[in-house]
Design a protein around this motif. Structure first.
Motif, PDB file in Angstrom:
ATOM      1  N   LEU A   1       0.887  -1.239   0.067  1.00 32.66           N
ATOM      2  CA  LEU A   1      -0.028   0.180  -0.018  1.00 32.66           C
ATOM      3  C   LEU A   1       0.835   1.270   0.047  1.00 32.66           C
ATOM      4  CD1 LEU A   1      -2.692  -1.096   2.634  1.00 32.66           C
ATOM      5  CD2 LEU A   1      -3.220  -0.756  -0.023  1.00 32.66           C
ATOM      6  N   ALA A   2       1.891   1.139   0.812  1.00 29.64           N
ATOM      7  CA  ALA A   2       2.956   2.418   0.897  1.00 29.64           C
ATOM      8  C   ALA A   2       3.201   2.571  -0.652  1.00 29.64           C
ATOM      9  CB  ALA A   2       4.138   2.127   1.831  1.00 29.64           C
ATOM     10  N   ALA A   3       3.855   1.533  -1.320  1.00 28.58           N
ATOM     11  CA  ALA A   3       4.366   1.815  -2.697  1.00 28.58           C
ATOM     12  C   ALA A   3       3.294   2.293  -3.775  1.00 28.58           C
ATOM     13  CB  ALA A   3       4.883   0.388  -3.240  1.00 28.58           C
ATOM     14  N   LEU A   4       1.997   1.791  -3.514  1.00 25.65           N
ATOM     15  CA  LEU A   4       0.875   2.260  -4.364  1.00 25.65           C
ATOM     16  C   LEU A   4       0.512   3.354  -4.306  1.00 25.65           C
ATOM     17  CD1 LEU A   4      -1.224  -0.981  -4.436  1.00 25.65           C
ATOM     18  CD2 LEU A   4      -0.023  -0.260  -6.205  1.00 25.65           C
ATOM     19  N   LEU A   5       0.531   4.206  -3.248  1.00 23.36           N
ATOM     20  CA  LEU A   5      -0.061   5.135  -2.506  1.00 23.36           C
ATOM     21  C   LEU A   5       1.120   6.307  -3.217  1.00 23.36           C
ATOM     22  CD1 LEU A   5      -1.823   7.440  -1.213  1.00 23.36           C
ATOM     23  CD2 LEU A   5      -0.813   6.926   0.770  1.00 23.36           C
ATOM     24  N   ALA A   6       2.423   5.863  -2.798  1.00 20.53           N
ATOM     25  CA  ALA A   6       3.465   6.772  -3.235  1.00 20.53           C
ATOM     26  C   ALA A   6       3.444   6.986  -4.867  1.00 20.53           C
ATOM     27  CB  ALA A   6       4.815   6.297  -2.687  1.00 20.53           C
ATOM     28  N   THR A   7       3.263   5.793  -5.448  1.00 16.33           N
ATOM     29  CA  THR A   7       3.133   5.941  -7.007  1.00 16.33           C
ATOM     30  C   THR A   7       1.937   6.703  -7.617  1.00 16.33           C
ATOM     31  OG1 THR A   7       4.276   3.848  -7.083  1.00 16.33           O
ATOM     32  CG2 THR A   7       3.119   4.747  -8.977  1.00 16.33           C
ATOM     33  N   LEU A   8       0.788   6.597  -6.777  1.00 15.01           N
ATOM     34  CA  LEU A   8      -0.445   7.237  -7.268  1.00 15.01           C
ATOM     35  C   LEU A   8       0.300   8.941  -7.184  1.00 15.01           C
ATOM     36  CD1 LEU A   8      -3.216   7.495  -8.009  1.00 15.01           C
ATOM     37  CD2 LEU A   8      -3.860   7.114  -5.764  1.00 15.01           C
ATOM     38  N   LEU A   9       0.270   9.401  -5.709  1.00 17.21           N
ATOM     39  CA  LEU A   9       0.431  10.759  -5.576  1.00 17.21           C
ATOM     40  C   LEU A   9       1.642  11.315  -6.275  1.00 17.21           C
ATOM     41  CD1 LEU A   9       0.557  10.736  -1.427  1.00 17.21           C
ATOM     42  CD2 LEU A   9      -1.097  11.671  -3.052  1.00 17.21           C
ATOM     43  N   GLU A  10       2.699  10.543  -6.696  1.00 13.02           N
ATOM     44  CA  GLU A  10       3.605  11.133  -7.754  1.00 13.02           C
ATOM     45  C   GLU A  10       2.870  11.350  -9.049  1.00 13.02           C
ATOM     46  OE1 GLU A  10       7.162  13.015  -8.263  1.00 13.02           O
ATOM     47  OE2 GLU A  10       6.350  12.201  -6.614  1.00 13.02           O
ATOM     48  N   ALA A  11       2.144  10.420  -9.450  1.00 13.60           N
ATOM     49  CA  ALA A  11       1.414  10.348 -10.750  1.00 13.60           C
ATOM     50  C   ALA A  11       0.516  11.501 -10.942  1.00 13.60           C
ATOM     51  CB  ALA A  11       0.885   8.959 -11.028  1.00 13.60           C
ATOM     52  N   LEU A  12      -0.210  11.756  -9.550  1.00 14.64           N
ATOM     53  CA  LEU A  12      -0.902  13.042  -9.747  1.00 14.64           C
ATOM     54  C   LEU A  12      -0.432  14.415 -10.129  1.00 14.64           C
ATOM     55  CD1 LEU A  12      -3.256  12.516  -6.622  1.00 14.64           C
ATOM     56  CD2 LEU A  12      -3.803  12.300  -8.994  1.00 14.64           C
TER      57      LEU A  12
END
Length: 486
Positions: free
Chosen positions: A249-260
């Motif tokens: 979840l940490a990896a997915l959230l970090a990727t999502l926030l950066e992609a935003l």
């Protein structure tokens, strides 16, 4: 007319209303160098202003104008509706706030005719007016939630700490997406995806070396830690929660926030930033799992002096390296005098000559540079705590003195120019950090200590005390887990 409780004091609303108005006037009338233009010519230029929309290139400036007037709408709405409720009163106050915002921006745009580098524009008026209305609506919508938050703050405990972390997480996302110059069409999306604004590891043109670059990347990691603490708290009771799930979840959230960041025209998305975000999340989870505030406070009190002896010189060296590039210094009085004569002392004056994104990042970096100073001043008094007000003003005064030395020292460095904005941002940053640390200590340590005192067995019932020893120890361990954890 119905009187109601309010989350902010009346005095706070009044002061905030006038300060926000003064702040908007200050930023929009910089550099205060009014030229000689006749009233007839000024009116002609004002009447013939451009009424075109901001377009893609001006969307960041438009959103910056919106954000600049949001505090005005927020605090004026809070002032006008303080102690009163009802749809009719709210609508009337909203109309008055909109009128204040429109009058302010229309007047400012007219006065800009006399200023160099500025000109009136319909897009600026629209952005400022929209910001005032959005700020007023924000107060309308946040009034009751803020009242609930204030009730929680008045009764410190675990739920208060979590409310603070939630507020921080919201601020974390908001700052990351500012100035909200969002992509609005498929053509813009195609342009963004085909541009150099993103990279699997590093985007083209992004910094790759130097202390300033390292500091910005370190700030990305450090700012993510509280969000990781919040994630661990939210997922701690799930029956299937384990470290594999938390890391995923940490990896997915970090990727999502950066992609935003790709959803904004001025944002940059990088793989290394996503890794740093994810690392910060994981550090926060580890802190939640293995370290309680009581344990951290105990360790800090024991090692406060050695930490200060080590951290203070390192912080000073880093501050000089970031601001002075470690020289070369000169001692030429004539050169210093010439540089001083060319210096404009208005805070944020030089921010006007760069893009909105660059100005915001510069201000954020200045704030980040002086946050550790507030933490060091808090650490210096940890064994003999000061009251909150003295601590905060001590931190602000200390930061002001340090900023004066740092910015004044730039006069002795070839090719550098002092930035008067630091004299505003540094005290605010140190004051904020000291206040946060004092508050978080208050809401996490003191309630837990009170709770531990309440579970002590009565001395008048030795038999009961003997039978409840195991239960008391177990309850204390559970309390440390549930109430003392971040």
């Amino acid at each position: 007319m119905m009187h109601t409780r309010e989350p902010l004091a009346f005095r706070t609303c009044v002061i905030g209303a006038w300060l926000s108005l003064g702040f908007a006037l200050y930023l929009t009338l910089l550099p205060f160098e009014f030229g000689e233009v006749s009233l007839e010519e000024a009116w002609s230029l004002y009447r013939d202003m451009s009424l075109q929309g901001p377009g893609t290139s001006g969307r960041a400036q438009f959103m910056a104008n919106v954000m600049m007037f949001m505090p005005l709408g927020f605090f004026w709405m809070a002032w006008l509706t303080h102690g009163r409720d009802g749809p009719v009163w709210r609508l009337g106050a909203l109309a008055l706030v909109a009128l204040v915002g429109l009058a302010t921006t229309a007047t400012v745009e007219f006065l800009q005719v006399w200023l160099p580098y500025r000109h009136p524009a319909g897009a600026d008026i629209a952005g400022n007016f929209l910001g005032a209305v959005v700020g007023a609506l924000m107060w309308w919508g946040l009034r009751r939630p803020m009242l609930n938050w204030r009730s929680q703050l008045a009764n410190p405990g675990r739920t208060t700490a979590i409310a603070v972390l939630i507020a921080y997480a919201i601020l974390y996302v908001v700052i990351g997406l500012a100035p909200f110059d969002l992509v609005l069409s498929t053509a813009e999306w195609s342009q963004r995806l085909g541009s150099s604004a993103w990279g699997l590891w590093v985007a083209d043109g992004a910094c790759t070396s130097g202390l300033r670059c390292i500091s910005e990347l370190g700030l990305t990691l450090a700012a993510s830690v509280p969000v990781g603490i919040l994630l661990a708290y939210g997922l701690r009771r799930l029956p299937y929660a384990n470290w594999a799930l938390l890391l995923t979840l940490a990896a997915l959230l970090a990727t999502l926030l950066e992609a935003l960041n790709l959803a904004t025209l001025s944002g940059i998305a990088e793989g290394r930033s996503a890794v740093l975000r994810g690392t910060g999340f994981i550090v926060g989870m580890l802190l939640y799992a293995y370290l309680s505030p009581r344990q951290a406070m105990h360790a800090l009190r024991r090692t406060a002096l050695p930490l200060l002896v080590i951290a203070a010189p390192l912080y000073g060296a880093a501050l000089l390296a970031l601001n002075h590039d470690l020289g070369p210094y000169h001692w030429d009085r004539d050169a210093v005098a010439a540089q001083w004569d060319q210096l404009n002392l208005w805070p944020f004056y030089y921010h006007y000559f760069v893009g909105e994104t660059v100005a915001m990042r510069s201000a954020a970096l200045h704030v980040a540079m002086y946050l550790p100073l507030g933490a060091l001043i808090w650490l210096a008094q940890i064994r003999r705590p000061l009251d909150a007000r003295r601590l905060q003003w001590l931190a602000a005064l200390g930061a002001l003195l340090v900023a004066l030395l740092v910015e004044g020292g730039k006069l002795l460095v070839v090719g550098l120019r002092p930035d008067p904005a630091s004299l505003v941002l540094a005290p605010a940053a140190a004051w904020t950090m000291a206040a946060i640390l004092h508050f978080m200590t208050h809401i996490t340590i003191e309630p837990a200590a009170t709770g531990r005192r309440r579970v002590q067995p009565s001395a008048s019932a030795p038999g009961l005390a003997a039978r409840s020893t195991v239960n008391t120890e177990r309850s204390q361990r559970e309390q440390q887990r549930d109430e003392l954890q971040f």
